[in-house]
Design an enzyme around this catalytic site. Structure first.
Site, PDB file in Angstrom:
ATOM      1  N   SER A  69      68.841  -4.298 -22.278  1.00 43.66           N
ATOM      2  CA  SER A  69      67.565  -3.715 -22.706  1.00 43.66           C
ATOM      3  C   SER A  69      67.790  -2.777 -23.883  1.00 43.66           C
ATOM      4  O   SER A  69      68.847  -2.139 -23.983  1.00 43.66           O
ATOM      5  CB  SER A  69      66.988  -2.943 -21.521  1.00 43.66           C
ATOM      6  OG  SER A  69      66.006  -2.040 -21.956  1.00 43.66           O
TER       7      SER A  69
ATOM      8  N   LYS B 133      72.279  -0.410 -17.246  1.00 49.00           N
ATOM      9  CA  LYS B 133      72.442  -1.425 -18.300  1.00 49.00           C
ATOM     10  C   LYS B 133      73.642  -1.089 -19.183  1.00 49.00           C
ATOM     11  O   LYS B 133      74.403  -1.966 -19.573  1.00 49.00           O
ATOM     12  CB  LYS B 133      71.163  -1.543 -19.140  1.00 49.00           C
ATOM     13  CG  LYS B 133      69.982  -2.124 -18.374  1.00 49.00           C
ATOM     14  CD  LYS B 133      70.226  -3.574 -17.970  1.00 49.00           C
ATOM     15  CE  LYS B 133      69.114  -4.144 -17.127  1.00 49.00           C
ATOM     16  NZ  LYS B 133      69.414  -5.467 -16.550  1.00 49.00           N
TER      17      LYS B 133
ATOM     18  N   TYR C 210      68.077   3.632 -14.608  1.00 49.86           N
ATOM     19  CA  TYR C 210      67.924   2.221 -15.001  1.00 49.86           C
ATOM     20  C   TYR C 210      68.688   1.952 -16.304  1.00 49.86           C
ATOM     21  O   TYR C 210      69.491   1.026 -16.405  1.00 49.86           O
ATOM     22  CB  TYR C 210      66.436   1.884 -15.173  1.00 49.86           C
ATOM     23  CG  TYR C 210      66.200   0.618 -15.958  1.00 49.86           C
ATOM     24  CD1 TYR C 210      66.431  -0.629 -15.394  1.00 49.86           C
ATOM     25  CD2 TYR C 210      65.769   0.674 -17.299  1.00 49.86           C
ATOM     26  CE1 TYR C 210      66.247  -1.788 -16.139  1.00 49.86           C
ATOM     27  CE2 TYR C 210      65.576  -0.471 -18.043  1.00 49.86           C
ATOM     28  CZ  TYR C 210      65.817  -1.702 -17.458  1.00 49.86           C
ATOM     29  OH  TYR C 210      65.644  -2.843 -18.202  1.00 49.86           O
TER      30      TYR C 210
END
Ligand code: UD1
Length: 346
Positions: free
Chosen positions: A126, A155, A151
């Site tokens: 992302s 990643k 989050y």
């Protein structure tokens, strides 16, 4: 037969990628635990592809069960790993859930791939890994900033893990795809983003508001240093994004080199403000949306959009659909959902 394991294949981006893989002559094998997706997606996928789709209902952190997929299905040429939790807001509330699932599932998948001698991986990352970059547009060489959420950090860790394996000369040929803001739905109206709870993301919130399921959209912040004061993002149609995965897999399978992890930004290259996104939605669908401009949302970056030259030059991919296409398809999907009886949740 060119079989491809698609973890998270029933999810938003995963399901669109399954369709594009079929169309490109691959045979996707879906692995999903349906923790954030609906089994009805499988009927839609079978209808869209006219194929008998192989599906494994399992959690990717379960190494033994995951190994069964590789054991049962010979001729696997690669894996596309989508399976992960994706809510920034929830990750702040429940970090352990995000660390365990997002990192755990990749660790497990990589172990099983090695066990079965499978080298080709496409990993879902992302643009959140960039944080608020100092210069725009961001290229793949833009330094990563400290993650703004658990989050985002998962990643970054996953990307680092793939790099570390490559450095350790593990037999791995990987492409990491950094998505900007995926929106829209399949133009058929058969698959799209499923509303589980109150949406955090802009476009589902817009479509639910237009459908009367939510009263008002709040535009988070009107005092940013952007032309109209609202945040700027790079919104990419999910079908374009799905096609990039096919290009990535095609590309990996033609590479003869040593272990590698090549990173690509996937966006349109164009920055669009929240207010512009709202206006485009209204214009293409001939609707008026209830919205107010409210306070900033903590953790939001002011503006970010991609330089997408590398994906164009190396993969031969570029976004073809426009913001208006995505807003039309998102609204078409919302109206289909209403017909199917998906009511407001929470
Ligand atoms: C972020 C990540 C993205 C990631 C996604 C996962 C960044 C820059 N982007 O997307 O890579 O895939 O999380 O969920 O970190 N907005 C409103 N009102 C709403 C909802 C959103 O104004 O009700 C605004 C937000 O403030 C933001 C824009 O719409 O400016 C897009 O928000 P959203 O769809 O939540 O995605 P990001 O937070 O940009």
């Amino acid at each position: 037969m060119k079989k491809v394991i698609v973890t998270g294949g029933a999810g938003f981006i995963g399901s669109h990628t399954v369709v594009e893989l079929f169309e490109a002559g691959y045979t996707p094998v879906v692995v999903d635990d349906f923790s954030n997706s609906h089994r009805s997606v499988l009927d839609a996928l079978r209808a869209l592809t006219s194929a008998d789709l192989a599906v494994y209902d399992l959690d990717c952190t379960d190494a033994e069960k995951l190994a069964e997929v590789f054991r049962d299905d010979g001729h696997i040429c690669g894996a596309i790993h989508f399976a992960a939790y994706k809510s920034v807001v929830e990750s702040v509330r429940a970090p352990r859930k995000y660390y365990a699932n997002n990192i755990g599932s990749l660790v497990t998948l990589l172990g099983v791939m090695q066990e079965f001698g499978l080298e080709n991986l496409v990993f879902s990352s992302s643009c959140t890994v960039y944080g608020q970059p100092d210069a725009l547009p961001v290229t793949e060489a833009t330094p990563l900033q400290r993650a703004q959420s658990p989050y985002g950090f998962t990643k970054q860790v996953c990307e680092q893990l793939i790099d570390d394996l490559v450095d350790a000369k593990s037999p791995l040929r990987a492409v990491t795809l950094r998505y900007f803001n995926p929106i829209g739905a399949h133009p058929s109206g058969q698959i799209g983003e499923l509303p589980i709870g109150v949406p955090d993301n802009l476009v589902p919130y817009i479509t639910q508001t237009a459908a009367g399921l939510r009263e008002t959209l709040t535009v988070f912040g009107g005092d940013y240093a952007t032309p109209d004061g609202s945040c700027v993002r790079d919104y990419i149609h999910v079908v374009d994004l799905a096609k990039a995965h096919v290009k990535a897999l095609d590309w990996i399978t033609t590479q003869k080199s040593e272990p590698f992890n090549e990173v690509f930004n996937l966006g349109t290259g164009e920055g669009v403000s929240v207010l512009e996104a709202v206006r485009t939605f209204e214009a293409v669908n001939d609707l008026k949306l209830n919205y107010t401009v409210g306070a900033r949302r903590p953790g939001d970056v002011e503006k970010i959009y991609a330089n997408v030259d590398k994906a164009r030059d190396v993969l031969g991919w570029r976004a073809e659909l426009r913001l208006g296409d995505a807003m039309r398809d998102a609204w078409n999907w919302q109206t289909t959902l209403a017909q199917r009886g998906f009511a407001k949740q929470r």
